[in-house]
Enzyme design. Sequence first.
Site: not given
Length: 448
Positions: A31, A103, A176, A328, A355
């Site tokens: 991230s 994504g 999200s 995750d 996912k």
Amino acid sequence: MSAPADSDPTPRTFAAMGPLTGRIRVPGDKSISHRSLMLGALAVGETRVTGLLEGEDVLATAAAMRAMGATINREENGTWSIHGVGVGGLLQPAQPLDMGNSGTSTRLLMGLVASHPITATFVGDASLSKRPMGRVIDPLSQIGAEFEASEGGRLPLTLRGISPAMPTTYRLPVASAQVKSAVLLAGLNTAGTTTVIEPVPTRDHSERMLKGFGADLSVEEKDGERVITLKGEAELKAQTITVPGDPSSAAFFVVAALLVPGSDLVVENVGLNPTRAGLFDVLRQMGGSIEELDRREVGGEPVADLRVRYSKLKGIAVDPAVAPSMIDEFPVLFVAAALAEGVTTTTGLDELRVKESDRLTSMAEALAAAGVQLEEHEDGLTIHGSGGAPLRGTANARVKTHLDHRIAMAMAIAGLASTDGVLVDDTRPIATSFPTFADLLEQATASR
Ligand code: S3P
């Protein structure tokens, strides 16, 4: 990018390899790596990044930012240098942006493009092309961007950005961080105040990093919700960033060390941002021995080395409120639950169905194939643990990973704790987030 379409699936059997010992270091946080490249590409001056995750997903982001005008280079010592174009300075890409399996790249970049006067087409692999983009199309349409998406709001998709864009106030209908980040990134090149309201907190790397790059961003608690406001147009200043190790990658080795008798492993430099570290708390509740050594700060994030010792785990009812802080990590938590004593229940996990694969069905089928007793529900799994006895494994039957890196790695860990081994149908997707996974597995099981 994702495994090239012309390469063949790479199956591999993962079987018992003995205890995990010594010290390993997992690669940089995915991230934070994506955001370092994106914000560096919008900043004025040279941003320097060490510890960047060099996985396919992050490389897809780098390629897209280059295609929109940024200069991005990897130096020989592994440091990345980014010369940004300035907020508002992104150029029209000449080709469709290939997002591979990612994504995060897709949704965050859609936010950036939405408030620039450029048109971009996003394409991806078979997994990404099934994932819903409506969740970002909705708020970005409110600011004036236009979309031509494939059926069901999916990729391939063409986005016509707009400048000046309209500032918006958006309450997240799903928990999200990708949607939150897309709206905030669009707000950078939008005059006025962009507001995102989060009823349920999600990972806050975008907020931390936008502030670090000099954006005028504030976060308040109002009536139990997080209210994030960003004033545009922003000017971002180049930064020097050290990316901490990815807790989502560390998770596989932490669970492996808990499950394999005799293990005593230190995983160094693990990011422990509270919006990410839920798995470690849940594993401790199950009786896992996970000790934090040398807690410190790296790149504005809390970090520690984790010492993990083989433990007898007990099944628990996992509080659905922790789900966003370990979203995750459920595939590998399910593996831990499969070896625990008693029943583990999980609920509130509808997001796992969208996912890289439907992770509830993928894991239910994979674990059942390895001999685990479980039930799949609409929003979670109930798993009856083996009480520490090794799983049967799948022998020569292939477990389907559906182009999902985390299913492949979770089932690899299940294989380490099985008698017959687990045959994973395709290990190529592991390179999207954790290219050194297999090497670290060798290292941790060889050092004694
Ligand atoms: C991410 C957010 C999460 C997570 C993904 C990375 C991010 O997705 O699953 O791996 O970097 O913002 P959602 O926003 O869809 O929950």
